[in-house]
Design an enzyme around this catalytic site. Structure first.
Site, short mmCIF file in Angstrom:
data_model
loop_
_atom_site.label_atom_id
_atom_site.label_comp_id
_atom_site.label_asym_id
_atom_site.label_seq_id
_atom_site.Cartn_x
_atom_site.Cartn_y
_atom_site.Cartn_z
CE1 TYR A 144 -3.07 3.07 0.93
CE2 TYR A 144 -1.61 3.47 2.73
CZ TYR A 144 -2.75 3.83 1.99
OH TYR A 144 -3.12 5.07 2.21
CB ALA A 145 3.42 2.45 2.28
#
Length: 334
Positions: A144-145
């Site tokens: 996600y990051a």
């Protein structure tokens, strides 16, 4: 520049069915924008003011951009669960990277030159700095990051090649609920905490971090303040010829254990805390230096942690009322 100085600017809002999208939609409408709101319809995400459109549909995007003159794109659509992204990254990369590229390509062809994007504090990774500045090295620890960091790079490339300017707002734990919004249920710390308090359950909390009390430190910012930052970014892109990356938080470190204690005070209820080992990809400390947002965007948060928790508790009680009336079984917070 006053937002209202421009007559009814038309903006595109993607991700309009989501938590942040529903709040930003409200703020933009109240500020006089003409909002074209897009989202993918899902259960419990009914929004009569939003259009259903999948960002993978290039032809539909191009038709939309040919029919409507868009001033700026607020691109909020995407997958947003860091923990789940570790288990199944493929759909996240499709939603976040592929669909963003499709959107940017359509913007390029339509001559739309401004985009505002919610990045994440997660791009910094496990950085022990007391307060993170935008110049800190990026070391994202989850898919996600990493997708957020990749999109930031895509935006830089599209500016250099095609002149599409951007405002990337690195959000630090937006939380709370505006009483005029009914956001979807989301997998986040404060909603889970309020649900556990409402239903008298023990609460599991990750611990074992290198902090004073062993619990992670986070920087919570009220979602209404975050929405005002998006509007400040819109002003910035119109007043300057520059792009910007800025942290959006309160600049205040709160231990998640202290968050639980304050939530108990707000709710008037008590709960038993069950410590869990640290979660993979979960930094021990993420706190923003917000000097850049204050100086260049003219933005500053006005609401505190107490406001966040009170609004979240009130929303939790609104959710409980129909469930209690129907005798429904509520989901576990674990």
């Amino acid at each position: 520049m006053d937002i209202r100085a421009r007559p009814n600017p038309s903006v595109l809002l993607t991700g309009a069915f989501g938590y942040l999208g529903k709040h930003l939609h409200l703020h933009l409408l109240r500020s006089g924008f003409e909002v074209i709101a897009l989202g993918r319809r899902q259960l419990n995400s009914r929004n009569p003011c939003a259009n259903v459109l999948d960002l993978s549909d290039r032809a539909a995007l191009r038709r939309l951009f040919n029919e409507v003159e868009i001033d700026v794109v607020f691109h909020l659509a995407g997958s947003s669960d860091p923990a789940y992204s570790l288990l199944d990254p493929s759909p996240l990369y499709i939603n976040n990277l592929s669909h963003t590229l499709t959107l940017l390509d359509a913007m390029k062809d339509a001559g739309i030159k401004k985009i505002i994007f919610p990045s994440s504090a997660g791009v910094y990774g496990d950085n022990s700095a007391e307060k993170l500045e935008e110049s800190a090295p990026l070391a994202p620890q989850t898919p996600y990051a990493r997708s957020k960091a990749m999109i930031e790079t895509m935006l830089i490339d599209f500016e250099e090649a095609y002149g599409i300017r951007h405002a990337c707002l690195r959000l630090f734990n937006p939380a709370g609920v505006n009483s005029s919004v009914n956001p979807p249920v989301r997998n986040a710390l404060i909603p889970a905490l309020m649900d556990a308090l409402s239903n008298d359950r023990e609460f599991s909390l990750y611990s074992g971090y290198n902090t004073d009390d062993g619990y992670s430190l986070r920087d919570f910012v009220h979602v209404d303040d975050a929405c005002m930052a998006f509007q400040s970014a819109w002003q910035y892109l119109h007043e300057t010829e520059s792009s910007i990356i800025a942290n959006i938080g309160r600049g205040v470190a709160t231990s998640t254990a202290e968050l639980v204690r304050q939530a108990q005070t707000v709710s008037g209820k008590t709960m038993r805390l069950r410590p869990l080992p640290p979660r993979a990809g979960d930094p021990g400390r993420l706190v923003a230096n917000i000097d850049k947002a204050q100086s260049l965007l003219g933005w500053r948060p006005t609401l505190g942690l107490d406001d966040i928790l009170k609004s979240a508790w009130s929303h939790s009680q609104r959710l409980q009322a129909p469930a209690l009336a129907s005798g429904a079984n509520l989901p576990s917070a674990a």
